[in-house]
Design a protein around this motif. Structure first.
Motif, PDB file in Angstrom:
ATOM      1  N   ALA A 141       0.832  -1.204   0.000  1.00 49.17           N
ATOM      2  CA  ALA A 141       0.000   0.000   0.000  1.00 49.17           C
ATOM      3  C   ALA A 141       0.865   1.252   0.000  1.00 49.17           C
ATOM      4  CB  ALA A 141      -0.931  -0.011   1.215  1.00 49.17           C
ATOM      5  N   TRP A 142       1.967   1.214   0.730  1.00 47.51           N
ATOM      6  CA  TRP A 142       2.870   2.367   0.787  1.00 47.51           C
ATOM      7  C   TRP A 142       3.491   2.633  -0.581  1.00 47.51           C
ATOM      8  CZ3 TRP A 142       3.083   5.605   4.829  1.00 47.51           C
ATOM      9  CH2 TRP A 142       4.122   6.527   4.905  1.00 47.51           C
ATOM     10  N   ALA A 143       3.934   1.549  -1.244  1.00 47.22           N
ATOM     11  CA  ALA A 143       4.552   1.706  -2.561  1.00 47.22           C
ATOM     12  C   ALA A 143       3.540   2.228  -3.584  1.00 47.22           C
ATOM     13  CB  ALA A 143       5.122   0.367  -3.027  1.00 47.22           C
ATOM     14  N   ALA A 144       2.304   1.716  -3.539  1.00 43.33           N
ATOM     15  CA  ALA A 144       1.276   2.194  -4.467  1.00 43.33           C
ATOM     16  C   ALA A 144       0.983   3.663  -4.227  1.00 43.33           C
ATOM     17  CB  ALA A 144       0.010   1.354  -4.308  1.00 43.33           C
ATOM     18  N   THR A 145       0.922   4.067  -2.959  1.00 39.72           N
ATOM     19  CA  THR A 145       0.675   5.470  -2.637  1.00 39.72           C
ATOM     20  C   THR A 145       1.828   6.343  -3.113  1.00 39.72           C
ATOM     21  OG1 THR A 145      -0.561   4.764  -0.676  1.00 39.72           O
ATOM     22  CG2 THR A 145       0.125   7.065  -0.767  1.00 39.72           C
ATOM     23  N   GLN A 146       3.030   5.849  -2.953  1.00 36.84           N
ATOM     24  CA  GLN A 146       4.205   6.615  -3.386  1.00 36.84           C
ATOM     25  C   GLN A 146       4.193   6.834  -4.893  1.00 36.84           C
ATOM     26  OE1 GLN A 146       8.185   4.772  -2.936  1.00 36.84           O
ATOM     27  NE2 GLN A 146       8.743   6.636  -1.841  1.00 36.84           N
ATOM     28  N   ARG A 147       3.841   5.789  -5.643  1.00 39.18           N
ATOM     29  CA  ARG A 147       3.779   5.934  -7.098  1.00 39.18           C
ATOM     30  C   ARG A 147       2.728   6.974  -7.493  1.00 39.18           C
ATOM     31  NH1 ARG A 147       4.431   0.285  -6.820  1.00 39.18           N
ATOM     32  NH2 ARG A 147       2.171  -0.022  -6.989  1.00 39.18           N
ATOM     33  N   GLY A 148       1.580   6.926  -6.812  1.00 38.03           N
ATOM     34  CA  GLY A 148       0.537   7.897  -7.114  1.00 38.03           C
ATOM     35  C   GLY A 148       0.964   9.321  -6.819  1.00 38.03           C
TER      36      GLY A 148
END
Length: 491
Positions: A141-148
Motif C-alpha cells: 500500500a505504501w509503494a502504491a501510494t508513493q507511485r501515485g
C-alpha cells in the motif's frame, strides 16, 4: 610490470609503496577495470581513498606517470590527469623534476569507537519495550501510494515546504486526530515534525527562550524526555505518580510551570490518568499560567475498550499535544505531529523553520494520501488485532510459567508491567540469570530517576519482588510463550 621506484640508497624502499608494503599500483588495479569513459574518475577515486585511509602515507613518493601507466595498462595521460587533479585538491604534492608525493594535509580516518546505529542484540528472546512489529509495515500500500504521489505531485510541490507542513497533510491530520483522539485540531496549529523527539526539542527550545529553566517529568518515565530538555538547557524535575496519575501535591510544590505527561497510557507503569486527575492537572496549569506537554505515544492502542480521548481536547490552550507513526507504521519514517496552543504557535513554527526548513515534502504528500484513502485506519486496525493477541499471549504465558504473577496497567499499548512473586527474587539475581539464558528484559526500576529507581527498600536491601517492563508488540505469540518459558527455566 616495471619495478617500483627505489629509495635514496638504490634499494626498494617506501617509495611507491603503501603503508603495508604493497606496491602502489596494486591497490589501483580495480579502478582500471572500469568502463573507458569512467576510468579516469575511478583512478582518481581510488587514489583519494588510498590517501584518506592511510594506505598511502604522507611523504610516500609515487611512481612516475609513465611507469604507473605502464604498470596499470593505461595511458600516461590518464595518470597525469589524475596526479594533477589530486595535487590541486591537496592529496598529492609535486615539484619540478622532483616527482609526485603524497601530501601531508590529509589524515587517515580513525575507526569509530562505536557504531551509532543500534545493532541486533543476538538474544534468544528480547522483551525490551519500545519497538513495534516492523514486519507489519504495509509495503504494498505504501509503494502504491508513493507511485501515485510521484505521478500527481506538481513540480512546485518539490520546493521548500511550509515549515508547519503541507496544508494537505495538516488538514488530513486535523481530521484524523479529531476523529480518533478527540483533540481540538485547527490545521493552522498543526506542525509536522520528525517524530515526538523533534516535537519535544522544539518545545524545549521555545520554553527556554521564554525564560523557563525547568520542567517536570513523570517518575518513573521515559528517559528521552530528560535528555531532550537538557540539550535545550532546560532541567527536569522528577515528579512521583500515584494510582491516578501524576501526583498533584508534589507538582504544585515543585515550582515548575511545565510538565511532560503520558496520560492515555503512562510510560512505563501502564496506568491511564483518572478523569479527576486530568481535571486537576489542567487546573494546576491554569493556576500557574503553565503548560502540559502530552506525549500520546500509543494512544490508538487500547484493547479492552475505546481509547480515552486526549487531554488536549479539554483545554487546547494549556496542552501541547504530540504523537507519531513510530508505533503504528515504523520509527524509521521519522514522521510525527505537534498541536500547539495559539500563544506558542508562532515561536514553534519559527524554530522549526530555522531547524530544518520544513519536513520533506514527498514524505508529507505520501502520508497525506495514505490517511485520506483510509490506508492508515486499516493499518491501525491491523496493529490493534496483532498487539491485542500478543498481549493476551504474554498474560497467559506468565500465568502458566510464573504462578502468582500479576500484570498491571490497562490493556493497551506495546508493553506491560509484570510483578513476579518473591520466590523468583531478589530482582538482581533474577535479571542476572535470565540475561545469562539469553533473555533481554528491563526492570521497572530502570525507568526511575534515582539510583534505585524508587524501588528498593529504605534500608537499601534488595527487593525480593521482581517488577519487569515487558515489550511484546515486536514478538509473535509463539516467541512470547517461548521467551517466558526460557525465563522460568533460567530461575
Amino acid at each position: 610490470m616495471t619495478s617500483a621506484p627505489t629509495g635514496p640508497d638504490g634499494r626498494p624502499g617506501s617509495a611507491g609503496r603503501t603503508a603495508d608494503g604493497t606496491a602502489a599500483w596494486e591497490l589501483l588495479l580495480p579502478a582500471v577495470s572500469a568502463p573507458a569513459r569512467s576510468r579516469g574518475r575511478a583512478l582518481q577515486a581510488a587514489l583519494r581513498d588510498a590517501v584518506r585511509s592511510g594506505r598511502l602515507t604522507p611523504g610516500t613518493r609515487l611512481p612516475s606517470s609513465r611507469d604507473l601507466g605502464a604498470d596499470l595498462g593505461v595511458s600516461r595521460g590518464l595518470v597525469t590527469e589524475a596526479y594533477e587533479q589530486l595535487t590541486a585538491e591537496g592529496y598529492l604534492r609535486s615539484g619540478r623534476g622532483a616527482g609526485t608525493w603524497v601530501g601531508d594535509a590529509v589524515r587517515a580516518a580513525r575507526p569509530r569507537a562505536r557504531d551509532l546505529a543500534p545493532r541486533p542484540r543476538g538474544d534468544r528472546a528480547d522483551f525490551v519495550p519500545g519497538t513495534p512489529d516492523l514486519s507489519l509495515f504495509p509495503r504494498s500500500a505504501w509503494a502504491a501510494t508513493q507511485r501515485g504521489v510521484l505521478t500527481d505531485l506538481p513540480h512546485e510541490g518539490l520546493g521548500y515546504p511550509d515549515p508547519r507542513g503541507l496544508p494537505r497533510l495538516r488538514t488530513a491530520l486535523a481530521e484524523l486526530l479529531t476523529r480518533r483522539r478527540g483533540v481540538v485540531a485547527d490545521p493552522e496549529r498543526v506542525v509536522v515534525v520528525s517524530g515526538v523527539a523533534q516535537a519535544t526539542a522544539l518545545l524545549a527550545d521555545v520554553l527556554h527562550a521564554r525564560g523557563m529553566r525547568a520542567t517536570g517529568v513523570e517518575d518513573p518515565g521515559s528517559p528521552q524526555h530528560d535528555a531532550l530538555y537538557a540539550a535545550a538547557g532546560v532541567g527536569t524535575v522528577p515528579l512521583p505518580l500515584d494510582d491516578e496519575g501524576l501526583a498533584i501535591g508534589p507538582l504544585r510544590a515543585s515550582g515548575v510551570r511545565a510538565v511532560v505527561t503520558t496520560p492515555a497510557h503512562q510510560f512505563p507503569t501502564g496506568i491511564a490518568y483518572s478523569a479527576r486527575r486530568r481535571a486537576e492537572l489542567l487546573d494546576w496549569a491554569r493556576s500557574v499560567d503553565g503548560l502540559v506537554l502530552e506525549d500520546d505515544y500509543d494512544g490508538d492502542f487500547r484493547y479492552d475498550r475505546a481509547p480515552v480521548g486526549a487531554l488536549q481536547g479539554l483545554d487546547p490552550e494549556r496542552v501541547a499535544y504530540t504523537g507519531s507513526v513510530s508505533k503504528s507504521l515504523a520509527p524509521g519514517l521519522r514522521l510525527g505531529w505537534l498541536l500547539v496552543p495559539e500563544w506558542l504557535a508562532d515561536d514553534v513554527v519559527e524554530r522549526k523553520r530555522t531547524t530544518d526548513l520544513g519536513h520533506p515534502a514527498l514524505d508529507q504528500a505520501l502520508f497525506a494520501r495514505f490517511v485520506e484513502r483510509g490506508d492508515y485506519d486499516r493499518q491501525l486496525r491491523l496493529c490493534q488485532r496483532a498487539y491485542r493477541e500478543r498481549r493476551d499471549a504474554l498474560v497467559a504465558a506468565l500465568a502458566e510459567h510464573f504462578p502468582g504473577s500479576r500484570v498491571f496497567g490497562i490493556a493497551a499499548g506495546l508493553h506491560a508491567i509484570a510483578t513476579l512473586p518473591e520466590q523468583y527474587g531478589p530482582e538482581e539475581r533474577f535479571l542476572a540469570r535470565v540475561s545469562e539464558a539469553g533473555v533481554a528484559v528491563r526492570p521497572l526500576a530502570e525507568y526511575g530517576h534515582d539510583a534505585g529507581g524508587g524501588e528498593a527498600g529504605s534500608d537499601g536491601a534488595a527487593r525480593k519482588e521482581v517488577r519487569l517492563v515487558l515489550g511484546y508488540a515486536h514478538l509473535a505469540p509463539g516467541r512470547i510463550r517461548a521467551g517466558v518459558e526460557m525465563m522460568a527455566k533460567a530461575v
